[in-house]
Design a protein around this motif. Structure first.
Motif, PDB file in Angstrom:
ATOM      1  N   PRO A  45     -19.055  53.471  55.690  1.00  0.00           N
ATOM      2  CA  PRO A  45     -20.359  54.121  55.567  1.00  0.00           C
ATOM      3  C   PRO A  45     -20.369  55.385  54.721  1.00  0.00           C
ATOM      4  CG  PRO A  45     -19.355  54.730  57.644  1.00  0.00           C
ATOM      5  CD  PRO A  45     -18.403  53.758  56.995  1.00  0.00           C
ATOM      6  N   ALA A  46     -19.192  56.005  54.504  1.00  0.00           N
ATOM      7  CA  ALA A  46     -19.190  57.324  53.857  1.00  0.00           C
ATOM      8  C   ALA A  46     -19.351  57.227  52.342  1.00  0.00           C
ATOM      9  CB  ALA A  46     -17.891  58.056  54.184  1.00  0.00           C
ATOM     10  N   HIS A  47     -18.771  56.190  51.717  1.00  0.00           N
ATOM     11  CA  HIS A  47     -18.792  56.048  50.251  1.00  0.00           C
ATOM     12  C   HIS A  47     -18.160  57.261  49.567  1.00  0.00           C
ATOM     13  CE1 HIS A  47     -21.130  52.322  50.156  1.00  0.00           C
ATOM     14  NE2 HIS A  47     -21.890  52.837  51.099  1.00  0.00           N
ATOM     15  N   ASP A  48     -17.119  57.794  50.170  1.00  0.00           N
ATOM     16  CA  ASP A  48     -16.389  58.923  49.589  1.00  0.00           C
ATOM     17  C   ASP A  48     -15.286  58.422  48.663  1.00  0.00           C
ATOM     18  OD1 ASP A  48     -17.744  60.990  50.932  1.00  0.00           O
ATOM     19  OD2 ASP A  48     -16.473  60.774  52.705  1.00  0.00           O
ATOM     20  N   PRO A  49     -14.901  59.221  47.667  1.00  0.00           N
ATOM     21  CA  PRO A  49     -13.689  58.902  46.899  1.00  0.00           C
ATOM     22  C   PRO A  49     -12.484  58.974  47.830  1.00  0.00           C
ATOM     23  CG  PRO A  49     -14.504  61.101  46.352  1.00  0.00           C
ATOM     24  CD  PRO A  49     -15.546  60.454  47.199  1.00  0.00           C
TER      25      PRO A  49
ATOM     26  N   ASP B  64     -16.401  66.209  55.729  1.00  0.00           N
ATOM     27  CA  ASP B  64     -15.377  66.775  54.857  1.00  0.00           C
ATOM     28  C   ASP B  64     -15.663  66.475  53.389  1.00  0.00           C
ATOM     29  OD1 ASP B  64     -13.879  67.740  57.005  1.00  0.00           O
ATOM     30  OD2 ASP B  64     -12.858  65.819  57.266  1.00  0.00           O
ATOM     31  N   VAL B  65     -16.932  66.209  53.052  1.00  0.00           N
ATOM     32  CA  VAL B  65     -17.240  65.722  51.709  1.00  0.00           C
ATOM     33  C   VAL B  65     -16.816  66.707  50.628  1.00  0.00           C
ATOM     34  CG1 VAL B  65     -19.636  66.568  51.816  1.00  0.00           C
ATOM     35  CG2 VAL B  65     -19.025  64.752  50.225  1.00  0.00           C
ATOM     36  N   GLU B  66     -17.052  68.003  50.829  1.00  0.00           N
ATOM     37  CA  GLU B  66     -16.694  68.969  49.792  1.00  0.00           C
ATOM     38  C   GLU B  66     -15.181  69.051  49.627  1.00  0.00           C
ATOM     39  OE1 GLU B  66     -17.497  73.650  48.656  1.00  0.00           O
ATOM     40  OE2 GLU B  66     -18.989  72.545  49.831  1.00  0.00           O
ATOM     41  N   LYS B  67     -14.451  68.992  50.733  1.00  0.00           N
ATOM     42  CA  LYS B  67     -12.987  69.008  50.668  1.00  0.00           C
ATOM     43  C   LYS B  67     -12.474  67.771  49.952  1.00  0.00           C
ATOM     44  CE  LYS B  67      -8.880  69.055  53.655  1.00  0.00           C
ATOM     45  NZ  LYS B  67      -8.403  69.082  55.070  1.00  0.00           N
ATOM     46  N   ILE B  68     -13.067  66.609  50.253  1.00  0.00           N
ATOM     47  CA  ILE B  68     -12.659  65.358  49.616  1.00  0.00           C
ATOM     48  C   ILE B  68     -12.918  65.418  48.115  1.00  0.00           C
ATOM     49  CG2 ILE B  68     -13.209  62.892  49.443  1.00  0.00           C
ATOM     50  CD1 ILE B  68     -13.795  63.004  52.495  1.00  0.00           C
ATOM     51  N   TRP B  69     -14.079  65.934  47.738  1.00  0.00           N
ATOM     52  CA  TRP B  69     -14.425  66.013  46.318  1.00  0.00           C
ATOM     53  C   TRP B  69     -13.538  67.024  45.582  1.00  0.00           C
ATOM     54  CZ3 TRP B  69     -18.912  64.537  43.114  1.00  0.00           C
ATOM     55  CH2 TRP B  69     -19.500  63.354  43.559  1.00  0.00           C
TER      56      TRP B  69
ATOM     57  N   GLY C 136     -10.460  67.572  46.267  1.00  0.00           N
ATOM     58  CA  GLY C 136      -9.215  66.844  46.038  1.00  0.00           C
ATOM     59  C   GLY C 136      -9.322  65.884  44.875  1.00  0.00           C
ATOM     60  N   TRP C 137     -10.467  65.234  44.754  1.00  0.00           N
ATOM     61  CA  TRP C 137     -10.701  64.306  43.634  1.00  0.00           C
ATOM     62  C   TRP C 137     -10.694  65.064  42.305  1.00  0.00           C
ATOM     63  CZ3 TRP C 137     -15.987  61.478  42.572  1.00  0.00           C
ATOM     64  CH2 TRP C 137     -15.793  60.462  41.628  1.00  0.00           C
ATOM     65  N   ALA C 138     -11.428  66.173  42.253  1.00  0.00           N
ATOM     66  CA  ALA C 138     -11.490  66.965  41.019  1.00  0.00           C
ATOM     67  C   ALA C 138     -10.115  67.497  40.635  1.00  0.00           C
ATOM     68  CB  ALA C 138     -12.477  68.118  41.200  1.00  0.00           C
ATOM     69  N   SER C 139      -9.370  67.950  41.628  1.00  0.00           N
ATOM     70  CA  SER C 139      -8.034  68.497  41.363  1.00  0.00           C
ATOM     71  C   SER C 139      -7.104  67.423  40.823  1.00  0.00           C
ATOM     72  CB  SER C 139      -7.471  69.103  42.648  1.00  0.00           C
ATOM     73  OG  SER C 139      -6.152  69.566  42.452  1.00  0.00           O
ATOM     74  N   THR C 140      -7.160  66.238  41.402  1.00  0.00           N
ATOM     75  CA  THR C 140      -6.309  65.140  40.950  1.00  0.00           C
ATOM     76  C   THR C 140      -6.635  64.747  39.512  1.00  0.00           C
ATOM     77  OG1 THR C 140      -6.046  64.263  43.185  1.00  0.00           O
ATOM     78  CG2 THR C 140      -5.688  62.730  41.366  1.00  0.00           C
ATOM     79  N   CYS C 141      -7.911  64.603  39.210  1.00  0.00           N
ATOM     80  CA  CYS C 141      -8.323  64.210  37.859  1.00  0.00           C
ATOM     81  C   CYS C 141      -7.835  65.202  36.805  1.00  0.00           C
ATOM     82  CB  CYS C 141      -9.846  64.131  37.771  1.00  0.00           C
ATOM     83  SG  CYS C 141     -10.609  62.824  38.748  1.00  0.00           S
ATOM     84  N   GLN C 142      -7.813  66.485  37.174  1.00  0.00           N
ATOM     85  CA  GLN C 142      -7.584  67.537  36.189  1.00  0.00           C
ATOM     86  C   GLN C 142      -6.225  68.210  36.342  1.00  0.00           C
ATOM     87  OE1 GLN C 142     -12.180  68.907  35.537  1.00  0.00           O
ATOM     88  NE2 GLN C 142     -11.288  69.453  37.491  1.00  0.00           N
ATOM     89  N   GLU C 143      -5.323  67.569  37.080  1.00  0.00           N
ATOM     90  CA  GLU C 143      -4.051  68.223  37.369  1.00  0.00           C
ATOM     91  C   GLU C 143      -3.181  68.417  36.139  1.00  0.00           C
ATOM     92  OE1 GLU C 143      -2.291  65.804  40.351  1.00  0.00           O
ATOM     93  OE2 GLU C 143      -1.605  64.250  38.968  1.00  0.00           O
ATOM     94  N   ASN C 144      -3.448  67.654  35.072  1.00  0.00           N
ATOM     95  CA  ASN C 144      -2.708  67.844  33.825  1.00  0.00           C
ATOM     96  C   ASN C 144      -3.577  68.449  32.731  1.00  0.00           C
ATOM     97  OD1 ASN C 144      -0.076  66.683  34.577  1.00  0.00           O
ATOM     98  ND2 ASN C 144      -1.257  64.811  34.844  1.00  0.00           N
ATOM     99  N   GLY C 145      -4.685  69.047  33.144  1.00  0.00           N
ATOM    100  CA  GLY C 145      -5.516  69.786  32.202  1.00  0.00           C
ATOM    101  C   GLY C 145      -6.618  68.995  31.532  1.00  0.00           C
TER     102      GLY C 145
ATOM    103  N   GLN D 174     -19.318  72.631  42.606  1.00  0.00           N
ATOM    104  CA  GLN D 174     -18.582  73.325  43.662  1.00  0.00           C
ATOM    105  C   GLN D 174     -17.200  72.723  43.885  1.00  0.00           C
ATOM    106  OE1 GLN D 174     -21.497  72.893  46.800  1.00  0.00           O
ATOM    107  NE2 GLN D 174     -22.477  74.866  46.346  1.00  0.00           N
ATOM    108  N   ALA D 175     -17.068  71.417  43.596  1.00  0.00           N
ATOM    109  CA  ALA D 175     -15.769  70.761  43.777  1.00  0.00           C
ATOM    110  C   ALA D 175     -14.786  71.114  42.674  1.00  0.00           C
ATOM    111  CB  ALA D 175     -15.963  69.247  43.820  1.00  0.00           C
ATOM    112  N   GLY D 176     -15.277  71.588  41.536  1.00  0.00           N
ATOM    113  CA  GLY D 176     -14.389  71.967  40.449  1.00  0.00           C
ATOM    114  C   GLY D 176     -14.415  71.044  39.250  1.00  0.00           C
ATOM    115  N   PHE D 177     -15.297  70.045  39.246  1.00  0.00           N
ATOM    116  CA  PHE D 177     -15.454  69.226  38.047  1.00  0.00           C
ATOM    117  C   PHE D 177     -16.068  70.079  36.946  1.00  0.00           C
ATOM    118  CE2 PHE D 177     -15.311  65.780  41.233  1.00  0.00           C
ATOM    119  CZ  PHE D 177     -14.382  64.942  40.629  1.00  0.00           C
ATOM    120  N   LYS D 178     -15.858  69.677  35.706  1.00  0.00           N
ATOM    121  CA  LYS D 178     -16.305  70.479  34.566  1.00  0.00           C
ATOM    122  C   LYS D 178     -17.737  70.191  34.150  1.00  0.00           C
ATOM    123  CE  LYS D 178     -12.326  72.441  34.330  1.00  0.00           C
ATOM    124  NZ  LYS D 178     -12.182  73.813  34.875  1.00  0.00           N
ATOM    125  N   GLY D 179     -18.333  69.143  34.692  1.00  0.00           N
ATOM    126  CA  GLY D 179     -19.703  68.847  34.329  1.00  0.00           C
ATOM    127  C   GLY D 179     -20.175  67.545  34.927  1.00  0.00           C
TER     128      GLY D 179
END
Length: 424
Positions: free
Chosen positions: A32-36, A81-86, A88-97, A175-180
């Motif tokens: 039901p959550a549809h979270d990453p 925990d949606v903001e925390k989950i997001w 984590g997603w943003a951090s993973t995507c951008q961990e190499n810059g 707020q999650a840290g994605f660039k756009g």
């Protein structure tokens, strides 16, 4: 090579090169959550290692009632925990810059039965009550009615709610840290439905002229900018298919002018709808086996939508343009960039097969131009599908099955497996 050069977007976001991992439906976020989830993070970790200039996520739905598919990510998740989950997603995507941008979407009339938390008799939303047309046969009409139905023409309150949902999705991404974020205004989804006179027959403030049909998009852009920051990237994906006549081209140019004035950082050109899925077109019948002096023929062979982008470039020389669809060789990509028709190259299906494509092939200087290719084998429909041709047009089934196949490759990545190497 121009393809390897840095580009700076108007919001001052710096992209290390011109290759974009284009948006693809991952189909990995169950109800039901549809979270990453963890599997999605494993897949995005692979792309993060790929040396891409920018990653675009698969389309994230902004309404829990209306999804494009039953396993879509939802930006209005009820998870505590949606903001925390997001984050984590943003951090993973951008961990190499690699800067990562979230694609936000509302399917409108293209939300199939069973996708979303709505009642069985709740109608899809659309600017006008225009039903999807899969063909002239009786059975095609029945299939359209059963899967999608005739949509409800949205009230102004409905429109206000959808604008709020897009803004909320952008705020969560920020707020999650994605660039756009990239607003999905193509492929026949809700924003595309508003932009097109074929599906928008309104006569109020949201229809009746090219400018009014673009009003919902303009309001979303302005509200997103207010809710985030001037450094937060706002892009939009638009269709090229409505520019088939001088009148429709003039309408499109007028709408793009308003969208650019509202303050976008890039424009991605694509095309197609569920009725005519050009975005799922296969262009894998040939590959370039030697460097060619005829760059124009290379472009024609590879890119689905470059000619339209070149027309847009004439009117908007400073707009950052991404063209997605059909590129398979370094030669073709470089030629497109050198032509001035686009500033970045979007790659979808090749990225599902080779998540580290930029680093390993396209930007790898040890590989000659002649060998820097990623032509893919055509996806063959199973025999079962051939018996359904009387129900829906083959191009509809083929496009849907092809998308499912490549979503399956992303899911393999999520399981820690290598995608199937489908290169010719």
């Amino acid at each position: 090579m121009l393809i390897s050069q840095e580009i700076v977007l108007p919001c001052d976001l710096r992209l290390p090169n011109r290759l974009v991992k284009a948006a693809m439906a991952e189909s990995m976020a169950p109800a039901p959550a549809h979270d990453p989830n963890d599997k999605m993070l494993v897949a995005y970790k692979e792309w993060a290692k790929g040396g891409w200039g920018m990653l675009l996520t698969g389309n994230v739905q902004v309404s829990e009632q209306y999804l494009g598919g039953p396993m879509d990510v939802l930006s209005s998740s009820s998870s505590g925990d949606v903001e925390k989950i997001w984050k984590g997603w943003a951090s993973t995507c951008q961990e190499n810059g690699t800067p990562t941008v979230v694609q936000l979407n509302h399917p409108g009339r293209q939300s199939p039965l069973g996708a979303g938390q709505r009642g069985f008799f709740t109608k899809n939303l659309a600017p006008s009550a225009v039903k999807l047309n899969f063909g002239s046969s009786l059975l095609a009409g029945v299939a359209s009615s059963l899967l999608f139905g005739t949509p409800k023409a949205m009230t102004e309150d409905d429109i206000s709610l959808v604008i709020d949902q897009f803004v909320a999705g952008a705020k969560l991404s920020f707020q999650a840290g994605f660039k756009g974020v990239e607003l999905h205004g193509a492929h026949g989804y809700l924003l595309a439905q508003f932009l097109s006179p074929k599906t928008n027959q309104r006569t109020d403030g949201f229809g009746g002229s090219p400018a009014k049909r673009a009003e919902i998009v303009l309001r979303i852009i302005r509200r997103v900018r207010q809710a985030t920051s001037k450094e937060f990237c706002i892009g939009i994906k638009l269709n090229s298919v409505d520019a088939s006549s001088s009148d429709s081209l003039a309408d499109t140019i007028e709408q793009i002018s308003l969208i650019v004035e509202a303050g976008i950082d890039f424009l991605e050109i694509s095309g197609g709808t569920y009725e005519d899925p050009k975005m799922a077109q296969q262009n894998e019948t040939s590959s370039i086996t030697a460097p060619t002096k005829e760059k124009q023929s290379t472009l024609q062979r590879e890119s689905f939508f470059l000619s339209f982008a070149q027309m847009i470039r004439v009117h908007f020389p400073k707009v950052v343009l991404i063209v997605s669809g059909g590129f398979r060789t370094r030669i073709g990509m470089e030629a497109a960039l050198q032509s001035g028709g686009c500033d970045m190259i979007g790659l979808a299906r090749p990225a599902a097969v080779l998540p580290r494509l930029p680093r390993e092939i396209i930007l790898n200087e040890s590989i000659k131009d002649v060998d820097a290719t990623v032509s893919l084998k055509p996806v063959i429909l199973p025999k079962f599908y051939s018996y359904l041709h009387w129900l829906l047009p083959v191009k509809i089934m083929g496009g849907g099955y092809g998308s499912m196949y490549y979503a399956g490759q992303i899911q393999r990545m999520g399981d820690g497996l290598k995608p199937v190497d489908a290169r010719l």
